[in-house]
Design an enzyme around this catalytic site. Structure first.
Site, PDB file in Angstrom:
ATOM      1  N   GLU A   1       8.103  -4.374  -2.402  1.00 56.98           N
ATOM      2  CA  GLU A   1       7.276  -5.501  -1.958  1.00 56.98           C
ATOM      3  C   GLU A   1       7.881  -6.737  -2.602  1.00 56.98           C
ATOM      4  O   GLU A   1       8.737  -7.386  -2.027  1.00 56.98           O
ATOM      5  CB  GLU A   1       5.830  -5.263  -2.387  1.00 56.98           C
TER       6      GLU A   1
ATOM      7  N   HIS B   1      -6.794  -1.472   1.228  1.00 52.87           N
ATOM      8  CA  HIS B   1      -7.414  -1.182  -0.077  1.00 52.87           C
ATOM      9  C   HIS B   1      -8.924  -1.388  -0.004  1.00 52.87           C
ATOM     10  O   HIS B   1      -9.378  -2.453   0.405  1.00 52.87           O
ATOM     11  CB  HIS B   1      -6.842  -2.100  -1.155  1.00 52.87           C
TER      12      HIS B   1
HETATM   13 ZN   LIG Z   1      -1.212  -2.419  -1.065  1.00 52.41          ZN
END
Ligand SMILES: [Zn+2]
Length: 358
Positions: free
Chosen positions: A209, A20
């Site tokens: 996740e 990111h």
């Molecule tokens: Zn990520």
């Protein structure tokens, strides 16, 4: 066998698919940019700020973790700042031996100074291009593809998908959705995914996740994701044993060679894995899923691509063969055209590892 050192890992070519932009700023850059726009930071000492980011991310508190992004996003609101941050990102990755990277960011988070979405994308893509040119001059060439992220709690995914397609010939290679999984299933954004499929475009989805199998199932079977951002909870569909038994979804993911963008340090910080040694990456590699190794947020995790590899070498005893396998897996799963991927594998990655593997 000679132990592999961190310095050796830096020197070999690596490929990164999940990083990111707003999670990888240099602390010194944050300090400078914050002073320019009058944004208050926890500390203005770059070294102490770096430590603060890592500690906040490690605290186990979601509130503190999110606060870290409030500081980075606050200094990413002008074309000059965005361009600089993208340029430095390219240089930092190249210096770490990354030869191919897909870096993602959410344009909708950079509109506080009334930029248009297109201006935001132009600034970042220009920064990547400048950074890549400087890196090539320095003898560490890198190819960067940009991914545009839509926030899953927001309602702009169709707009961001169209933005990504509009910039496909100038550096944007894919689309992603990110943000809290619970309560915001990817199927909320079906229109955007169907649009992208009709446009023959590529996308990955943050799924599996913190949240479990349903989000992975939706991302693949409802939305048509090319890759899974993390996807680490796919292990919940594998029954331990000798041999382990794969459920229908896990078998599908493996059979279809759907890439898993695993991020070891980040997965430990968010609680998706208890420790690096306990990270499902060991099992998933043994079972030959299409596993890739990634950084996620280099600043918050105090990490780099070489460090993630080094942690795996330490925890699982991996050698150059395994590191090459992860690297080629990533390259095979990249969103750039097939001939470009093949060129990097054949001309850059394989020759470098061949020397080490013998
Ligand atoms: Zn990520």
């Amino acid at each position: 066998m000679v132990a592999i050192s961190y310095e050796d890992i830096v020197k070999v070519p690596k490929a990164l698919l999940h990083d990111h932009l707003d999670g990888g700023l240099r602390p010194a850059t944050i300090v400078e940019l914050a002073a320019e726009v009058g944004h208050e930071l926890p500390t203005t000492d770059p070294a102490a700020l770096g430590v603060w980011f890592a500690e906040a991310a490690n605290s186990g508190s979601l509130e503190r973790y999110l606060e870290t992004f409030a500081h980075t996003v606050a200094v990413m609101q002008t074309p000059t700042a965005l361009r600089r941050i993208a340029r430095e990102c390219a240089l930092d990755l190249a210096a770490d031996g990354v030869v191919y990277a897909e870096v993602r960011f959410a344009p909708e988070q950079h509109l506080e100074q009334n930029l248009t979405l297109d201006e935001v994308v132009d600034a970042v893509v220009t920064g990547f291009r400048e950074g890549s040119a400087l890196a090539a001059e320095a003898g560490t060439p890198i190819r960067i593809g940009t991914l545009l992220t839509a926030m899953r709690h927001a309602a702009r995914s169709q707009e961001i998908a169209e933005l990504a397609v509009r910039h496909r010939d100038t550096g944007v290679v894919g689309f992603d959705i990110a943000g809290a999984e619970a309560g915001f299933p990817p199927t909320r954004h079906l229109d955007a995914f169907e649009y992208l499929q009709r446009e023959n475009f590529h996308f990955t989805i943050h799924a599996g996740e913190a949240f479990g199998l349903p989000s992975i199932w939706q991302a693949i079977q409802w939305c048509g994701a090319d890759r899974l951002g993390h996807g680490v909870r796919i292990v919940d569909d594998i029954t331990p044993g000798n041999p382990p038994v794969l459920g229908r979804l896990a078998a599908y993911v493996r059979d279809k060679r759907i890439p898993l963008e695993l991020c070891p340090s980040s997965n430990v910080q968010t609680g998706a894995a208890a420790s690096i040694a306990d990270h499902p990456i060991g099992l998933l590699r043994d079972l030959r899923f299409r596993v890739t190794v990634n950084t996620d947020n280099r600043l918050m995790s105090g990490t780099s691509m070489s460090r993630e590899m080094a942690l795996l070498v330490e925890a699982f005893g991996y050698g150059w063969k395994e590191l090459q396998w992860f690297t080629i897996n990533a390259m095979k799963s990249a969103f750039i055209p097939f001939d470009e991927r093949l060129r990097i594998i054949d001309e850059v990655i394989k020759p470098a590892y061949a020397e080490l593997i013998g």
